[in-house]
Design an enzyme around this catalytic site. Structure first.
Site, PDB file in Angstrom:
ATOM      1  N   ASP A   1      -6.956  25.490  -2.424  1.00 39.62           N
ATOM      2  CA  ASP A   1      -7.598  26.641  -1.640  1.00 39.62           C
ATOM      3  C   ASP A   1      -7.758  26.932  -0.720  1.00 39.62           C
ATOM      4  OD1 ASP A   1      -8.188  24.953  -0.148  1.00 39.62           O
ATOM      5  OD2 ASP A   1      -9.590  23.809  -1.165  1.00 39.62           O
TER       6      ASP A   1
ATOM      7  N   HIS B   1       0.676  22.117  -2.606  1.00 37.89           N
ATOM      8  CA  HIS B   1       0.695  22.319  -3.455  1.00 37.89           C
ATOM      9  C   HIS B   1       0.626  23.776  -3.575  1.00 37.89           C
ATOM     10  CE1 HIS B   1      -0.463  18.180  -5.352  1.00 37.89           C
ATOM     11  NE2 HIS B   1       1.216  17.995  -4.689  1.00 37.89           N
TER      12      HIS B   1
ATOM     13  N   CYS C   1      11.490  39.711  -7.787  1.00 38.81           N
ATOM     14  CA  CYS C   1      11.973  40.371  -6.810  1.00 38.81           C
ATOM     15  C   CYS C   1      11.464  39.595  -6.088  1.00 38.81           C
ATOM     16  CB  CYS C   1      11.431  41.950  -7.555  1.00 38.81           C
ATOM     17  SG  CYS C   1      10.316  42.393  -6.345  1.00 38.81           S
TER      18      CYS C   1
ATOM     19  N   THR D   1      -8.576  11.734  -1.298  1.00 38.15           N
ATOM     20  CA  THR D   1      -7.370  12.210  -2.722  1.00 38.15           C
ATOM     21  C   THR D   1      -7.608  10.344  -3.255  1.00 38.15           C
ATOM     22  OG1 THR D   1      -5.255  12.206  -2.404  1.00 38.15           O
ATOM     23  CG2 THR D   1      -5.433  11.058  -0.686  1.00 38.15           C
TER      24      THR D   1
ATOM     25  N   ASN E   1     -13.398   8.162   1.300  1.00 36.98           N
ATOM     26  CA  ASN E   1     -13.635   8.254  -0.095  1.00 36.98           C
ATOM     27  C   ASN E   1     -14.961   7.684  -0.785  1.00 36.98           C
ATOM     28  OD1 ASN E   1     -13.399   8.348  -3.065  1.00 36.98           O
ATOM     29  ND2 ASN E   1     -11.257   8.362  -2.313  1.00 36.98           N
ATOM     30  N   PRO E   2     -15.567   8.485  -1.362  1.00 35.31           N
ATOM     31  CA  PRO E   2     -17.261   6.809  -1.478  1.00 35.31           C
ATOM     32  C   PRO E   2     -16.583   6.140  -2.760  1.00 35.31           C
ATOM     33  CG  PRO E   2     -17.251   9.644  -2.341  1.00 35.31           C
ATOM     34  CD  PRO E   2     -15.418   9.379  -1.623  1.00 35.31           C
TER      35      PRO E   2
ATOM     36  N   ALA F   1     -17.425  13.012   1.819  1.00 34.02           N
ATOM     37  CA  ALA F   1     -16.045  14.438   3.412  1.00 34.02           C
ATOM     38  C   ALA F   1     -17.149  14.514   4.469  1.00 34.02           C
ATOM     39  CB  ALA F   1     -15.138  14.907   3.065  1.00 34.02           C
TER      40      ALA F   1
HETATM   41  P1  NAD Z   1      -8.125  13.959  -7.072  1.00 37.10           P
HETATM   42  O1  NAD Z   1      -9.085  14.807  -8.160  1.00 37.10           O
HETATM   43  O2  NAD Z   1      -7.050  13.008  -7.931  1.00 37.10           O
HETATM   44  O3  NAD Z   1      -9.593  12.699  -6.715  1.00 37.10           O
HETATM   45  C1  NAD Z   1     -10.011  13.252  -5.637  1.00 37.10           C
HETATM   46  C2  NAD Z   1     -10.591  12.157  -4.841  1.00 37.10           C
HETATM   47  O4  NAD Z   1     -12.111  12.348  -4.065  1.00 37.10           O
HETATM   48  C3  NAD Z   1     -10.929  10.698  -5.558  1.00 37.10           C
HETATM   49  O5  NAD Z   1     -11.011   9.589  -4.853  1.00 37.10           O
HETATM   50  C4  NAD Z   1     -12.542  10.967  -5.635  1.00 37.10           C
HETATM   51  O6  NAD Z   1     -13.220   9.545  -5.464  1.00 37.10           O
HETATM   52  C5  NAD Z   1     -12.549  11.110  -4.185  1.00 37.10           C
HETATM   53  N1  NAD Z   1     -13.978  11.777  -3.645  1.00 37.10           N
HETATM   54  C6  NAD Z   1     -14.756  12.814  -4.440  1.00 37.10           C
HETATM   55  N2  NAD Z   1     -15.969  13.656  -4.157  1.00 37.10           N
HETATM   56  C7  NAD Z   1     -15.682  13.394  -2.640  1.00 37.10           C
HETATM   57  C8  NAD Z   1     -16.230  13.487  -1.602  1.00 37.10           C
HETATM   58  N3  NAD Z   1     -17.440  14.173  -1.354  1.00 37.10           N
HETATM   59  N4  NAD Z   1     -15.527  13.119  -0.150  1.00 37.10           N
HETATM   60  C9  NAD Z   1     -14.137  12.301   0.029  1.00 37.10           C
HETATM   61  N5  NAD Z   1     -13.944  12.111  -1.391  1.00 37.10           N
HETATM   62  C10 NAD Z   1     -14.178  12.674  -2.372  1.00 37.10           C
HETATM   63  O7  NAD Z   1      -7.851  15.104  -6.114  1.00 37.10           O
HETATM   64  P2  NAD Z   1      -6.268  14.837  -5.462  1.00 37.10           P
HETATM   65  O8  NAD Z   1      -6.216  13.042  -5.125  1.00 37.10           O
HETATM   66  O9  NAD Z   1      -6.432  15.698  -4.282  1.00 37.10           O
HETATM   67  O10 NAD Z   1      -4.598  14.819  -6.304  1.00 37.10           O
HETATM   68  C11 NAD Z   1      -4.746  15.387  -8.121  1.00 37.10           C
HETATM   69  C12 NAD Z   1      -4.007  17.130  -7.367  1.00 37.10           C
HETATM   70  O11 NAD Z   1      -5.981  18.071  -7.576  1.00 37.10           O
HETATM   71  C13 NAD Z   1      -3.746  17.608  -6.615  1.00 37.10           C
HETATM   72  O12 NAD Z   1      -2.511  18.111  -6.834  1.00 37.10           O
HETATM   73  C14 NAD Z   1      -4.273  18.734  -5.926  1.00 37.10           C
HETATM   74  O13 NAD Z   1      -3.326  20.037  -6.162  1.00 37.10           O
HETATM   75  C15 NAD Z   1      -4.967  18.700  -7.319  1.00 37.10           C
HETATM   76  N6  NAD Z   1      -6.777  19.735  -6.793  1.00 37.10           N
HETATM   77  C16 NAD Z   1      -7.144  21.131  -5.537  1.00 37.10           C
HETATM   78  C17 NAD Z   1      -8.202  21.277  -5.944  1.00 37.10           C
HETATM   79  C18 NAD Z   1      -8.414  22.220  -4.331  1.00 37.10           C
HETATM   80  O14 NAD Z   1      -7.344  23.150  -3.986  1.00 37.10           O
HETATM   81  N7  NAD Z   1      -9.561  22.342  -3.707  1.00 37.10           N
HETATM   82  C19 NAD Z   1      -9.359  20.795  -6.431  1.00 37.10           C
HETATM   83  C20 NAD Z   1      -9.208  19.953  -8.088  1.00 37.10           C
HETATM   84  C21 NAD Z   1      -7.496  19.719  -7.819  1.00 37.10           C
HETATM   85 ZN    ZN Z   2       8.936  41.972  -9.154  1.00 37.68          ZN
END
Ligand code: NAD
Ligand code: ZN
Length: 262
Positions: free
Chosen positions: A117, A132, A143, A204, A229-230, A247
Site C-alpha cells: 500500500d 512485495h 519495455c 503479520t 498483534n491482537p 497496531a
Molecule cells: P496476514 O493477513 O496473513 O496477517 C495479518 C496479521 O495481522 C494477522 O496475524 C492478524 O492477527 C494481525 N492483525 C489484524 N488486525 C491487526 C491490527 N489492528 N493490529 C495488529 N495486527 C493485526 O498478512 P501478512 O502477514 O502481511 O501476509 C500476507 C500477505 O498479504 C503479504 O504477502 C502482503 O503482501 C499481503 N497483503 C498486503 C496488504 C497491504 O498492502 N495493506 C493487505 C493485505 C494483504
Molecule cells: Zn512498453
C-alpha cells in the site's frame, strides 16, 4: 477471531520502549495487520481476502493473483488486483505508521514490509524495504515504460496497455509464484549484515521464512524481540515481548515513551 477488546498494560509498553535506546538499530517487520487500522483488509486475518474463498472467475485467490495468471489471462489477475486497490483507495496511513516514522528521531529504523500500500513511505519512514512491491508503481512487461499512479481510477482500460509499445502494463508487486525483487532482497541482506539490536513484528502472520528468520535468529541470540498483534502467531512463543493489541493502539504509545526517554 481477532480480539478487539484488549487491555495492554503500560508496564509492557515501557519495557519495549526501554529497548529502543538512542541509536539502536531497529528492524520493524510489518504485515497487513498494521494497515488493518487504516481500514484495509488483511489476507489471512478474519475478514481477510482469503476468507472469501474462490473468486468469481472460479479460481482461487492464489491462482487469480499469480504470475502465471498475469501471463495467461491478465484480465483475471487485474480484476483481483483492482479489487485490492479499490479497497485501499481513500485509505491513509494510521497512527502506527506515523509513530514508526517519528521513531527515526532517536533510532536507526528499517521497516521491512510485506504490504503493497505504500503507507510507510507516505507516513515519512525513509528506510523502507517493500518486499512485495507497491501497487502504485506500474511498469510495462516488455519495455522500460514506468508510471507512478495515486490510484487506478484514471486508468483508461484494464488491463492497461503500454503507450510506448502496446504490451501489458502491470503493477510492480510480487504475485504468487514470483521471485522477490532483487533490490529489496539485497537491501535486506545489507541491513542484516550491518546488525540489528531490536526486532519488532507488527501485524503479520509471519508465514514466510524471510519474515520469521530475523525474529527467530534475534531471539536465539538473546536480543530483544517484540510482537504486536491482537492474535497469537508462530512468533508469539519465541519473542521476548508479546503485546496483544492493535497496531494503532500500541505502536504510538511505545514510540511516545521511547521519545520521552531518548
Ligand atoms: P496476514 O493477513 O496473513 O496477517 C495479518 C496479521 O495481522 C494477522 O496475524 C492478524 O492477527 C494481525 N492483525 C489484524 N488486525 C491487526 C491490527 N489492528 N493490529 C495488529 N495486527 C493485526 O498478512 P501478512 O502477514 O502481511 O501476509 C500476507 C500477505 O498479504 C503479504 O504477502 C502482503 O503482501 C499481503 N497483503 C498486503 C496488504 C497491504 O498492502 N495493506 C493487505 C493485505 C494483504
Ligand atoms: Zn512498453
Amino acid at each position: 477471531m481477532t480480539n478487539n477488546n484488549l487491555h495492554v498494560d503500560q508496564s509492557h509498553l515501557d519495557a519495549v520502549a526501554a529497548e529502543l535506546r538512542r541509536g539502536a538499530r531497529v528492524l520493524v517487520i510489518t504485515g497487513a495487520g498494521i494497515s488493518a487500522d487504516s481500514g484495509l483488509p488483511t489476507y489471512r486475518g478474519v475478514g481477510g481476502l482469503y476468507d472469501r474463498g474462490n473468486a468469481p472467475d472460479g479460481v482461487s485467490i492464489e491462482q487469480a493473483l499469480s504470475g502465471a495468471m498475469m501471463a495467461r489471462a491478465p484480465a483475471v489477475c487485474w480484476r483481483h488486483i483492482g479489487e485490492i486497490e479499490s479497497a485501499c483507495r481513500g485509505a491513509v496511513p494510521n497512527s502506527a505508521h506515523t509513530a514508526l516514522a517519528q521513531l527515526q528521531a532517536v533510532c536507526d529504523v528499517t521497516v521491512l514490509t510485506q504490504n503493497v500500500d505504500g503507507f510507510h513511505r507516505a507516513a515519512g519512514s525513509r528506510q523502507v524495504i517493500e518486499m512485495h512491491g507497491n501497487l502504485h508503481a506500474l511498469h510495462c512487461v516488455r519495455c522500460p515504460y514506468e508510471r507512478q499512479v495515486a490510484d487506478y481510477a484514471g486508468l483508461d482500460t484494464l488491463p492497461p496497455r503500454c503507450p510506448d509499445c502496446g504490451a501489458l502494463v502491470r503493477p510492480r508487486v510480487v504475485l504468487f509464484g514470483e521471485m522477490l525483487p532483487d533490490a529489496a532482497v539485497a537491501e535486506y541482506h545489507r541491513v542484516l549484515r550491518h546488525g540489528i539490536d531490536v526486532v519488532i513484528a507488527v501485524g503479520t502472520t509471519a508465514v514466510f521464512p524471510y519474515i520469521c528468520a530475523p525474529v527467530m535468529d534475534a531471539a536465539r541470540r538473546g536480543l530483544p524481540t517484540v510482537e504486536i498483534n491482537p492474535d497469537e502467531t508462530e512468533l508469539s512463543p519465541v519473542v521476548s515481548h508479546r503485546i496483544g493489541g492493535r497496531a494503532a493502539a500500541v505502536v504510538p504509545r511505545i514510540v511516545a515513551t521511547a521519545l520521552a526517554l531518548g
